[in-house]
Enzyme design. Structure first.
Site, PDB file in Angstrom:
ATOM      1  N   ASP A 164       8.008   5.666 -50.463  1.00 21.02           N
ATOM      2  CA  ASP A 164       9.254   6.364 -50.152  1.00 21.02           C
ATOM      3  C   ASP A 164       9.297   6.674 -48.655  1.00 21.02           C
ATOM      4  O   ASP A 164       8.317   7.138 -48.075  1.00 21.02           O
ATOM      5  CB  ASP A 164       9.331   7.675 -50.932  1.00 21.02           C
ATOM      6  CG  ASP A 164       9.453   7.441 -52.432  1.00 21.02           C
ATOM      7  OD1 ASP A 164       9.395   6.280 -52.857  1.00 21.02           O
ATOM      8  OD2 ASP A 164       9.601   8.433 -53.167  1.00 21.02           O
ATOM      9  N   HIS A 182       2.003   7.670 -52.432  1.00 18.49           N
ATOM     10  CA  HIS A 182       2.001   9.120 -52.243  1.00 18.49           C
ATOM     11  C   HIS A 182       1.863   9.799 -53.597  1.00 18.49           C
ATOM     12  O   HIS A 182       1.879   9.132 -54.644  1.00 18.49           O
ATOM     13  CB  HIS A 182       3.246   9.591 -51.492  1.00 18.49           C
ATOM     14  CG  HIS A 182       4.532   9.364 -52.203  1.00 18.49           C
ATOM     15  ND1 HIS A 182       5.037   8.115 -52.474  1.00 18.49           N
ATOM     16  CD2 HIS A 182       5.451  10.249 -52.712  1.00 18.49           C
ATOM     17  CE1 HIS A 182       6.201   8.220 -53.090  1.00 18.49           C
ATOM     18  NE2 HIS A 182       6.473   9.512 -53.261  1.00 18.49           N
ATOM     19  N   HIS A 188      13.580   1.408 -56.139  1.00 14.10           N
ATOM     20  CA  HIS A 188      13.533   2.870 -56.133  1.00 14.10           C
ATOM     21  C   HIS A 188      14.945   3.457 -56.075  1.00 14.10           C
ATOM     22  O   HIS A 188      15.287   4.254 -55.203  1.00 14.10           O
ATOM     23  CB  HIS A 188      12.686   3.360 -54.947  1.00 14.10           C
ATOM     24  CG  HIS A 188      12.214   4.786 -55.072  1.00 14.10           C
ATOM     25  ND1 HIS A 188      12.923   5.836 -54.553  1.00 14.10           N
ATOM     26  CD2 HIS A 188      11.121   5.319 -55.651  1.00 14.10           C
ATOM     27  CE1 HIS A 188      12.277   6.963 -54.788  1.00 14.10           C
ATOM     28  NE2 HIS A 188      11.177   6.684 -55.467  1.00 14.10           N
ATOM     29  N   HIS A 206       3.672  12.065 -55.334  1.00 15.52           N
ATOM     30  CA  HIS A 206       4.762  12.489 -56.202  1.00 15.52           C
ATOM     31  C   HIS A 206       4.587  11.889 -57.601  1.00 15.52           C
ATOM     32  O   HIS A 206       4.135  10.746 -57.755  1.00 15.52           O
ATOM     33  CB  HIS A 206       6.111  12.095 -55.619  1.00 15.52           C
ATOM     34  CG  HIS A 206       6.592  13.052 -54.562  1.00 15.52           C
ATOM     35  ND1 HIS A 206       7.554  12.720 -53.625  1.00 15.52           N
ATOM     36  CD2 HIS A 206       6.250  14.349 -54.289  1.00 15.52           C
ATOM     37  CE1 HIS A 206       7.770  13.762 -52.822  1.00 15.52           C
ATOM     38  NE2 HIS A 206       6.994  14.758 -53.214  1.00 15.52           N
ATOM     39  N   HIS A 238       8.253  10.761 -45.052  1.00 14.35           N
ATOM     40  CA  HIS A 238       8.650  11.301 -46.348  1.00 14.35           C
ATOM     41  C   HIS A 238       8.324  12.788 -46.366  1.00 14.35           C
ATOM     42  O   HIS A 238       7.782  13.330 -45.398  1.00 14.35           O
ATOM     43  CB  HIS A 238       7.932  10.547 -47.470  1.00 14.35           C
ATOM     44  CG  HIS A 238       8.523  10.769 -48.827  1.00 14.35           C
ATOM     45  ND1 HIS A 238       9.870  10.742 -49.081  1.00 14.35           N
ATOM     46  CD2 HIS A 238       7.929  11.039 -50.029  1.00 14.35           C
ATOM     47  CE1 HIS A 238      10.082  10.963 -50.368  1.00 14.35           C
ATOM     48  NE2 HIS A 238       8.915  11.171 -50.959  1.00 14.35           N
ATOM     49  N   ASP A 278       6.464  10.581 -59.863  1.00 17.00           N
ATOM     50  CA  ASP A 278       7.063   9.307 -60.272  1.00 17.00           C
ATOM     51  C   ASP A 278       6.296   8.107 -59.730  1.00 17.00           C
ATOM     52  O   ASP A 278       6.634   6.965 -60.039  1.00 17.00           O
ATOM     53  CB  ASP A 278       8.542   9.233 -59.860  1.00 17.00           C
ATOM     54  CG  ASP A 278       8.772   9.410 -58.372  1.00 17.00           C
ATOM     55  OD1 ASP A 278       8.042  10.185 -57.744  1.00 17.00           O
ATOM     56  OD2 ASP A 278       9.703   8.770 -57.833  1.00 17.00           O
ATOM     57  N   HIS A 279       5.237   8.385 -58.978  1.00 15.20           N
ATOM     58  CA  HIS A 279       4.369   7.313 -58.464  1.00 15.20           C
ATOM     59  C   HIS A 279       2.930   7.429 -58.974  1.00 15.20           C
ATOM     60  O   HIS A 279       2.120   6.546 -58.700  1.00 15.20           O
ATOM     61  CB  HIS A 279       4.364   7.335 -56.935  1.00 15.20           C
ATOM     62  CG  HIS A 279       5.695   7.034 -56.326  1.00 15.20           C
ATOM     63  ND1 HIS A 279       5.988   5.830 -55.705  1.00 15.20           N
ATOM     64  CD2 HIS A 279       6.829   7.764 -56.257  1.00 15.20           C
ATOM     65  CE1 HIS A 279       7.241   5.849 -55.272  1.00 15.20           C
ATOM     66  NE2 HIS A 279       7.772   7.023 -55.596  1.00 15.20           N
TER      67      HIS A 279
END
Length: 313
Positions: free
Chosen positions: A212, A63, A270, A65, A141, A67-68
């Protein structure tokens, strides 16, 4: 095959724990690896492993976000300076193409290799070749997020050399036909049937890597019979409401998915920044109550994924 966890933190990096990314090493004969998510600092983590950017083949983003994904532009750029000339394909939800192309355009980054970007429009098989099939399914998510199921195709069984010698079959074209699973006729007219001189095929491995997610049916469907299930466990068992509120899972949620899927091994990752490195074993113990074969991932941990060969009868 093995998987190395390049980052195991949620949201932001903390001391000793980078944000999400993992590298899946493919069989030695292939000599390449796939990347799953690419949080900030991923290329720095890769330099601490035996993986070479020039051998990167595919990137699967769960996805959008940060942090990914924040590590993508830098990593793709560095690959061009690391001798990478073979094509790379990036898979991800709608928007991944704009994120990458805009970043490369604004920074005037020119890649010396072909970059293909495929946005996932629907669940199902997103990649297949002679060795692997990759299936994507949507998770629960706050933004569109996918989990990936990587299935290695079975390997043909070995020829029984002793049996062939007894039949008077010498190495040559007949061997080649039988190895391909094709029946063969000998010069004297006798038939040799492949299924009688070959061992059983060796099943391939199944690896499930989830993005996530809060508990949902697709975490189970993607993980059915997996040799390794990688499932987020952002929160400890005592925070189920908080986990679901933010589209995440607890250690128990991850263990329940592994049990329902009939997975062989579970790796949880995570982790929220509220948990210190010394807390991770306790988080793993929470999951082990339901699913004993659980590991808590740490940065740069490599987990082997052996091929399980059923004994002959």
């Amino acid at each position: 095959m093995d998987i190395t966890f390049l980052g195991t933190g949620a949201g932001r990096p903390v001391s000793g724990r980078n944000v999400t990314s993992s590298a899946l090493r493919l069989p030695a004969a292939r000599g390449t690896f796939w990347l799953f998510d690419c949080g900030e600092g991923t290329q720095h983590q890769l330099m601490k492993t035996s993986h070479k950017l020039s051998r990167l083949e595919r990137i699967f983003i769960t996805h959008l976000h940060g942090d990914h994904t924040f590590g993508l532009p830098g990593l793709l750029s560095s690959r061009a300076f690391s001798g990478g000339t073979t094509p790379v394909t990036v898979y991800g939800p709608k928007g991944i193409k704009q994120l990458i192309e805009m970043s490369l355009s604004l920074t005037q980054t020119n890649l010396e290799y072909e970059l293909h970007i495929e946005e996932i429009e629907e669940e199902g098989i997103i990649f297949e070749d002679e060795q692997f099939t990759v299936t994507a399914a949507e998770l629960e998510h706050r933004v569109p997020c996918f989990g990936y199921r990587i299935v290695e195709k079975p390997v043909s069984g070995k020829l029984n050399a002793i049996k062939l010698q007894g039949l008077g079959v010498k190495p040559g074209p007949v061997y080649g036909r039988l190895k391909q699973g094709l029946d063969a006729e000998l010069p004297d007219g006798r038939m040799v049937y492949a299924n009688e001189v070959k061992g059983p095929s060796i099943p391939g491995r199944v690896i499930t890597i989830l993005g996530d997610t809060s508990p949902c049916e697709n975490t189970v469907l993607l993980g059915v019979g997996a040799d390794l299930l990688v499932h987020e466990a952002t929160f400890a068992a005592d925070l189920p409401d908080k986990a679901v509120e933010f589209g995440h899972s607890t250690t128990i949620h991850a263990a329940e998915a592994a049990v329902r899927a009939g997975a062989k091994k579970l790796v949880i990752t995570h982790f929220s920044s509220r948990y210190r490195q010394e807390d991770l074993e306790q988080l793993a113990d929470e999951a082990r109550v339901l699913f004993p074969e659980t590991l808590a991932a740490t940065d740069l941990l490599t987990v082997p994924i052996p091929r399980i060969v059923e004994p002959r009868e």
